[in-house]
Design a protein around this motif. Sequence first.
Motif, PDB file in Angstrom:
ATOM      1  N   TYR A  17       4.268  14.418  11.101  1.00 44.77           N
ATOM      2  CA  TYR A  17       3.618  14.118   9.833  1.00 44.77           C
ATOM      3  C   TYR A  17       2.251  13.515  10.096  1.00 44.77           C
ATOM      4  O   TYR A  17       1.990  12.952  11.150  1.00 44.77           O
ATOM      5  CB  TYR A  17       4.458  13.163   8.982  1.00 44.77           C
ATOM      6  N   ARG A  18       1.369  13.678   9.127  1.00 41.69           N
ATOM      7  CA  ARG A  18       0.022  13.142   9.239  1.00 41.69           C
ATOM      8  C   ARG A  18      -0.257  12.256   8.040  1.00 41.69           C
ATOM      9  O   ARG A  18       0.023  12.631   6.898  1.00 41.69           O
ATOM     10  CB  ARG A  18      -0.992  14.286   9.283  1.00 41.69           C
ATOM     11  N   LEU A  19      -0.786  11.082   8.305  1.00 40.77           N
ATOM     12  CA  LEU A  19      -1.215  10.189   7.238  1.00 40.77           C
ATOM     13  C   LEU A  19      -2.492  10.749   6.636  1.00 40.77           C
ATOM     14  O   LEU A  19      -3.477  10.965   7.341  1.00 40.77           O
ATOM     15  CB  LEU A  19      -1.461   8.783   7.791  1.00 40.77           C
ATOM     16  N   VAL A  20      -2.475  11.019   5.336  1.00 44.10           N
ATOM     17  CA  VAL A  20      -3.661  11.546   4.667  1.00 44.10           C
ATOM     18  C   VAL A  20      -4.532  10.389   4.187  1.00 44.10           C
ATOM     19  O   VAL A  20      -5.734  10.373   4.405  1.00 44.10           O
ATOM     20  CB  VAL A  20      -3.280  12.456   3.481  1.00 44.10           C
ATOM     21  N   CYS A  21      -3.917   9.402   3.540  1.00 36.80           N
ATOM     22  CA  CYS A  21      -4.675   8.246   3.062  1.00 36.80           C
ATOM     23  C   CYS A  21      -3.732   7.130   2.663  1.00 36.80           C
ATOM     24  O   CYS A  21      -2.519   7.331   2.547  1.00 36.80           O
ATOM     25  CB  CYS A  21      -5.577   8.618   1.889  1.00 36.80           C
ATOM     26  N   LEU A  22      -4.312   5.966   2.451  1.00 40.39           N
ATOM     27  CA  LEU A  22      -3.594   4.832   1.882  1.00 40.39           C
ATOM     28  C   LEU A  22      -4.192   4.547   0.514  1.00 40.39           C
ATOM     29  O   LEU A  22      -5.409   4.611   0.344  1.00 40.39           O
ATOM     30  CB  LEU A  22      -3.737   3.591   2.768  1.00 40.39           C
ATOM     31  N   ALA A  23      -3.344   4.253  -0.450  1.00 42.40           N
ATOM     32  CA  ALA A  23      -3.809   3.959  -1.801  1.00 42.40           C
ATOM     33  C   ALA A  23      -3.264   2.598  -2.229  1.00 42.40           C
ATOM     34  O   ALA A  23      -2.171   2.199  -1.802  1.00 42.40           O
ATOM     35  CB  ALA A  23      -3.329   5.040  -2.769  1.00 42.40           C
ATOM     36  N   LEU A  57       0.854  -1.174   0.000  1.00 44.80           N
ATOM     37  CA  LEU A  57       0.000   0.000   0.000  1.00 44.80           C
ATOM     38  C   LEU A  57       0.894   1.227   0.000  1.00 44.80           C
ATOM     39  O   LEU A  57       2.035   1.173   0.465  1.00 44.80           O
ATOM     40  CB  LEU A  57      -0.909   0.022   1.236  1.00 44.80           C
ATOM     41  N   TYR A  58       0.383   2.328  -0.497  1.00 47.46           N
ATOM     42  CA  TYR A  58       1.146   3.554  -0.598  1.00 47.46           C
ATOM     43  C   TYR A  58       0.480   4.621   0.259  1.00 47.46           C
ATOM     44  O   TYR A  58      -0.716   4.861   0.133  1.00 47.46           O
ATOM     45  CB  TYR A  58       1.260   3.996  -2.063  1.00 47.46           C
ATOM     46  N   ALA A  59       1.253   5.231   1.130  1.00 50.49           N
ATOM     47  CA  ALA A  59       0.736   6.238   2.043  1.00 50.49           C
ATOM     48  C   ALA A  59       1.019   7.629   1.491  1.00 50.49           C
ATOM     49  O   ALA A  59       2.119   7.906   1.009  1.00 50.49           O
ATOM     50  CB  ALA A  59       1.394   6.092   3.412  1.00 50.49           C
ATOM     51  N   VAL A  60       0.020   8.490   1.559  1.00 55.05           N
ATOM     52  CA  VAL A  60       0.203   9.907   1.261  1.00 55.05           C
ATOM     53  C   VAL A  60       0.339  10.592   2.612  1.00 55.05           C
ATOM     54  O   VAL A  60      -0.534  10.465   3.470  1.00 55.05           O
ATOM     55  CB  VAL A  60      -0.984  10.495   0.473  1.00 55.05           C
ATOM     56  N   VAL A  61       1.455  11.284   2.827  1.00 56.00           N
ATOM     57  CA  VAL A  61       1.705  11.940   4.107  1.00 56.00           C
ATOM     58  C   VAL A  61       1.864  13.443   3.920  1.00 56.00           C
ATOM     59  O   VAL A  61       2.327  13.909   2.891  1.00 56.00           O
ATOM     60  CB  VAL A  61       2.955  11.352   4.818  1.00 56.00           C
ATOM     61  N   GLU A  62       1.455  14.174   4.942  1.00 52.44           N
ATOM     62  CA  GLU A  62       1.506  15.638   4.952  1.00 52.44           C
ATOM     63  C   GLU A  62       2.488  16.071   6.029  1.00 52.44           C
ATOM     64  O   GLU A  62       2.460  15.537   7.139  1.00 52.44           O
ATOM     65  CB  GLU A  62       0.107  16.162   5.284  1.00 52.44           C
ATOM     66  N   TYR A  63       3.366  17.027   5.708  1.00 55.04           N
ATOM     67  CA  TYR A  63       4.331  17.530   6.682  1.00 55.04           C
ATOM     68  C   TYR A  63       4.780  18.922   6.269  1.00 55.04           C
ATOM     69  O   TYR A  63       4.554  19.346   5.132  1.00 55.04           O
ATOM     70  CB  TYR A  63       5.527  16.581   6.815  1.00 55.04           C
ATOM     71  N   LEU A  64       5.386  19.643   7.202  1.00 57.33           N
ATOM     72  CA  LEU A  64       5.886  20.982   6.902  1.00 57.33           C
ATOM     73  C   LEU A  64       6.999  20.907   5.870  1.00 57.33           C
ATOM     74  O   LEU A  64       7.826  19.990   5.899  1.00 57.33           O
ATOM     75  CB  LEU A  64       6.406  21.646   8.181  1.00 57.33           C
TER      76      LEU A  64
END
Length: 101
Positions: free
Chosen positions: A38-44, A11-18
């Motif tokens: 960091y915050r996990l936005v979603c898994l694809a 699975l591929y994680a989309v992460v958000e960070y500064l």
Amino acid sequence: MSITFDPTTLLYAVVEYLKSTEHLYDPVNHKPEHDGQYRLVCLAPNADDAARLAHLLRAMDDGTYWYSVCVTEPEPLLDDKAQVIPGDIQSVEMEPLNPAL
């Protein structure tokens, strides 16, 4: 509720960070406020879908955050007596995706 996981399927994680962050080591459930968070936005299910979403999020952001894609890894199963020692956890270096994707 339970989530099934097949370790043979990536699975591929989309992460958000500064944008100023070089290493990710502190997961949070709110918008990151400090370097390293960091915050996990979603898994694809595939890298292309994750890259498209990261690109869309970058286009909509005000420039504060960066969105990258990384491959997820299952956490090791621990028995009741096992402990995770914080010093044993390595920080993750993220390489931003090419914004032209």
